[in-house]
Design an enzyme around this catalytic site. Structure first.
Site, PDB file in Angstrom:
ATOM      1  N   LYS A 127      30.622  36.684  29.848  1.00  0.00           N
ATOM      2  CA  LYS A 127      30.900  37.363  31.127  1.00  0.00           C
ATOM      3  C   LYS A 127      32.207  38.111  30.967  1.00  0.00           C
ATOM      4  O   LYS A 127      33.040  37.755  30.126  1.00  0.00           O
ATOM      5  CB  LYS A 127      31.018  36.328  32.243  1.00  0.00           C
ATOM      6  CG  LYS A 127      30.840  36.897  33.627  1.00  0.00           C
ATOM      7  CD  LYS A 127      29.377  37.040  34.027  1.00  0.00           C
ATOM      8  CE  LYS A 127      29.252  37.810  35.329  1.00  0.00           C
ATOM      9  NZ  LYS A 127      27.869  37.769  35.850  1.00  0.00           N
ATOM     10  N   ASP A 174      27.517  43.527  37.512  1.00  0.00           N
ATOM     11  CA  ASP A 174      27.734  42.392  38.432  1.00  0.00           C
ATOM     12  C   ASP A 174      28.420  43.021  39.649  1.00  0.00           C
ATOM     13  O   ASP A 174      28.288  44.230  39.866  1.00  0.00           O
ATOM     14  CB  ASP A 174      28.592  41.308  37.755  1.00  0.00           C
ATOM     15  CG  ASP A 174      28.624  40.006  38.549  1.00  0.00           C
ATOM     16  OD1 ASP A 174      27.648  39.247  38.490  1.00  0.00           O
ATOM     17  OD2 ASP A 174      29.619  39.749  39.268  1.00  0.00           O
TER      18      ASP A 174
HETATM   19  P1  NDP Z   1      27.436  44.104  44.542  1.00  0.00           P
HETATM   20  O1  NDP Z   1      28.800  44.532  44.227  1.00  0.00           O
HETATM   21  O2  NDP Z   1      26.315  45.079  44.424  1.00  0.00           O
HETATM   22  O3  NDP Z   1      27.384  43.502  46.026  1.00  0.00           O
HETATM   23  C1  NDP Z   1      28.197  42.445  46.438  1.00  0.00           C
HETATM   24  C2  NDP Z   1      28.024  42.301  47.939  1.00  0.00           C
HETATM   25  O4  NDP Z   1      28.650  41.109  48.375  1.00  0.00           O
HETATM   26  C3  NDP Z   1      28.650  43.443  48.718  1.00  0.00           C
HETATM   27  O5  NDP Z   1      27.897  43.683  49.858  1.00  0.00           O
HETATM   28  C4  NDP Z   1      30.009  42.853  49.071  1.00  0.00           C
HETATM   29  O6  NDP Z   1      30.618  43.435  50.191  1.00  0.00           O
HETATM   30  C5  NDP Z   1      29.612  41.438  49.374  1.00  0.00           C
HETATM   31  N1  NDP Z   1      30.776  40.553  49.299  1.00  0.00           N
HETATM   32  C6  NDP Z   1      31.648  40.419  48.280  1.00  0.00           C
HETATM   33  N2  NDP Z   1      32.578  39.508  48.591  1.00  0.00           N
HETATM   34  C7  NDP Z   1      32.258  39.067  49.823  1.00  0.00           C
HETATM   35  C8  NDP Z   1      32.830  38.124  50.698  1.00  0.00           C
HETATM   36  N3  NDP Z   1      33.923  37.442  50.358  1.00  0.00           N
HETATM   37  N4  NDP Z   1      32.216  37.910  51.893  1.00  0.00           N
HETATM   38  C9  NDP Z   1      31.101  38.602  52.245  1.00  0.00           C
HETATM   39  N5  NDP Z   1      30.524  39.519  51.451  1.00  0.00           N
HETATM   40  C10 NDP Z   1      31.100  39.742  50.271  1.00  0.00           C
HETATM   41  O7  NDP Z   1      27.163  42.815  43.634  1.00  0.00           O
HETATM   42  P2  NDP Z   1      25.772  42.145  43.239  1.00  0.00           P
HETATM   43  O8  NDP Z   1      24.803  42.274  44.352  1.00  0.00           O
HETATM   44  O9  NDP Z   1      25.415  42.632  41.896  1.00  0.00           O
HETATM   45  O10 NDP Z   1      26.204  40.620  43.060  1.00  0.00           O
HETATM   46  C11 NDP Z   1      26.175  39.677  44.147  1.00  0.00           C
HETATM   47  C12 NDP Z   1      26.183  38.268  43.595  1.00  0.00           C
HETATM   48  O11 NDP Z   1      25.021  38.087  42.748  1.00  0.00           O
HETATM   49  C13 NDP Z   1      27.374  37.895  42.719  1.00  0.00           C
HETATM   50  O12 NDP Z   1      27.674  36.521  42.891  1.00  0.00           O
HETATM   51  C14 NDP Z   1      26.849  38.122  41.305  1.00  0.00           C
HETATM   52  O13 NDP Z   1      27.558  37.369  40.343  1.00  0.00           O
HETATM   53  C15 NDP Z   1      25.423  37.609  41.469  1.00  0.00           C
HETATM   54  N6  NDP Z   1      24.485  38.081  40.470  1.00  0.00           N
HETATM   55  C16 NDP Z   1      24.271  39.421  40.258  1.00  0.00           C
HETATM   56  C17 NDP Z   1      23.363  39.837  39.309  1.00  0.00           C
HETATM   57  C18 NDP Z   1      23.014  41.268  39.118  1.00  0.00           C
HETATM   58  O14 NDP Z   1      22.058  41.544  38.379  1.00  0.00           O
HETATM   59  N7  NDP Z   1      23.701  42.222  39.736  1.00  0.00           N
HETATM   60  C19 NDP Z   1      22.666  38.871  38.445  1.00  0.00           C
HETATM   61  C20 NDP Z   1      22.879  37.476  38.804  1.00  0.00           C
HETATM   62  C21 NDP Z   1      23.795  37.131  39.765  1.00  0.00           C
HETATM   63  P3  NDP Z   1      31.866  44.456  50.012  1.00  0.00           P
HETATM   64  O15 NDP Z   1      31.236  45.764  49.649  1.00  0.00           O
HETATM   65  O16 NDP Z   1      32.519  44.437  51.332  1.00  0.00           O
HETATM   66  O17 NDP Z   1      32.745  43.902  48.920  1.00  0.00           O
END
Ligand code: NDP
Length: 443
Positions: free
Chosen positions: A125, A165
């Site tokens: 990572k 991510d």
């Molecule tokens: P993105 O950056 O596309 O989206 C993250 C989302 O979560 C945004 O809407 C963000 O809002 C929100 N967010 C972040 N921090 C907070 C918080 N403290 N409270 C509320 N909302 C929050 O990331 P991903 O969708 O790719 O990833 C989301 C999760 O999934 C992570 O934990 C990641 O590790 C996991 N994951 C992702 C994979 C992938 O293929 N992308 C694979 C496996 C796991 P804002 O814009 O306001 O920050």
């Protein structure tokens, strides 16, 4: 003292000031205890001592110039945790909270997740404390190019294959891939999540969210339930949250809430996903803008989604976003199934509440493995210099998620913990990596 407990204590003492890394080690090692302690060959070979220490940690400086002509410097990380079963594989996260503890927690979790997919991929990572929010396109590109100018010497299609991510989507992958190609004069599948025009795979963008829903659907069906007609809440509104919402809607569920780090929306009529996509993917705006599309929806600043009544909850935002209190609220409101789209979204207390209540709980390690599994399918297509259709990749993803469900359910049953998919996922993920390490000697 048991071997697992001793190594957990040692690893925590050896890595002070890394709370997220401690949390994930505690969750994993404590559930592995009976399994590992009944097999003395693991202790004899020092498997846990090796497993909890990354093979390599790379930390570097990322200098770049902003639009005002000012020099900015960010921290960069790549933790190459374990390559016993394949090249290091795991995403890059760009978010101000990124630090060594968070990258190590994600890298450690990734070892077991990748093993569970059945694909030949090790765990890694990386990321940076750079915040893409509010930056211009040129600033994001300058940063990504500088990031890759150091990272390129440590990665490669057979060595380490990063993906996206939080904060790293198709745009950032494109900028980093372009810089890698320029620096190395080498066209290879060194990153996954690439654009379809230059080696990307169909379904990769949707894979984590779709995979989550496929796995939860499998869990529901084994318990005589389905998504049809159910009320669902989803946290976040990024890559995982959007694709999970899309698949739930296709399966007849009604998603009524989503969020971002500023607040949450509640739309009793069902989320208008086209609106969310336009806000987040086109305008790069805030979830509060949803009111401009659906005036009857409610937006609440500073609130998460967990007090909204639902049948099924899918946390898809970030680590530790769902506390023990939130877990109790969900259960009180009738929620009977939770699937983790994010990595470690539920705190240790919340997980305990879920397990005690006997509700259906799918841990992230298994539930969100569809993203990395499809990344591995992207690597296969790159090696074969071919491109599979959307339907073919989607079918494979569905098959992988069904296999993961069966493997974790069987492992839980064999450990006398039927229905406890945390135990099942940890044992099933661990066994393959530990056995590969045993067979490869003291490396
Ligand atoms: P993105 O950056 O596309 O989206 C993250 C989302 O979560 C945004 O809407 C963000 O809002 C929100 N967010 C972040 N921090 C907070 C918080 N403290 N409270 C509320 N909302 C929050 O990331 P991903 O969708 O790719 O990833 C989301 C999760 O999934 C992570 O934990 C990641 O590790 C996991 N994951 C992702 C994979 C992938 O293929 N992308 C694979 C496996 C796991 P804002 O814009 O306001 O920050």
């Amino acid at each position: 003292m048991s071997y697992t407990k001793k190594i957990l204590e040692q690893a925590i003492a050896k890595n002070p000031h890394e709370p997220e890394f401690h949390q994930v080690m505690t969750e994993i090692l404590s559930t592995l205890q009976p399994f590992v302690d009944s097999r003395p060959e693991y202790e004899k070979a020092g498997i846990l001592e090796r497993l909890t220490e990354p093979e390599r940690v790379i930390m570097f400086r990322i200098p770049w110039v902003d639009d005002a002509g000012k020099m900015q410097v960010n921290k960069g990380y790549r933790v190459q945790f374990n390559s016993a079963i394949g090249p290091y594989k795991g995403g890059l996260r760009f978010h101000p909270s990124v630090c060594l503890s968070i990258v190590k927690f994600l890298g450690f979790e990734q070892i077991f997740k990748n093993s569970l997919t059945g694909q030949p991929i090790g765990g890694g990572k990386g990321g940076s404390d750079f915040d893409p929010k509010g930056k211009s396109e040129r600033e994001v590109m300058a940063f990504c190019q500088s990031f890759m100018t150091e990272l390129f010497r440590h990665i490669g299609a057979n060595t380490d294959v990063p993906a996206g991510d939080i904060g790293v989507g198709g745009r950032e992958i494109g900028f980093m891939y372009g810089q890698y190609r320029r620096l190395t004069n080498n066209i290879e599948g060194v990153l996954t999540g690439k654009g379809l025009a230059y080696g990307g795979s169909f379904v990769r963008a949707e894979a984590t969210g779709y995979g989550l829903v496929y796995l939860v659907d499998e869990m529901l069906r084994h318990n005589g339930e389905s998504f049809e007609g159910k009320t669902v809440i989803v946290s976040g509104s990024g890559n995982v949250a959007i694709s999970a919402t899309e698949k739930v809607q296709q399966l007849g569920g009604n998603v009524v809430a989503m969020s971002d780090s500023n607040g949450r929306i509640y739309d009793a009529d069902g989320i208008d996903l086209d609106a969310v996509k336009e806000i987040k993917e086109v305008n790069r705006g805030r979830i509060s803008d949803y009111k401009n599309y659906r005036p009857n929806a409610e937006y609440t600043e500073g609130k998460n989604v967990w007090d909204i009544k639902c049948d099924i909850a899918l946390p898809c935002a970030t680590q530790n976003e769902l506390s023990g209190e939130d877990a109790k609220t969900l259960i009180r409101n009738g929620c009977f199934a939770v699937g983790e789209g994010a990595n470690m979204p539920a705190t240790l207390e919340a997980v305990e509440v879920f397990l005690k209540s006997k509700m259906m709980f799918a841990p992230g390690k298994a539930a969100n493995a569809g993203g990395v599994a499809t990344s591995s399918l992207e690597m296969s297509q790159n090696f074969m210099r071919t491109s599979w259709t959307f339907e073919k990749v989607d079918r494979k993803l569905k098959g992988i998620m069904a296999d993961i469900y069966n493997n974790i359910a069987t492992a839980a049953k064999e450990a006398d913990c039927e229905g406890n998919f945390i135990v099942g996922a940890n044992i099933a993920g661990f066994k393959k990596v530990a056995d590969a390490m045993l067979q490869q000697g003291t490396v």
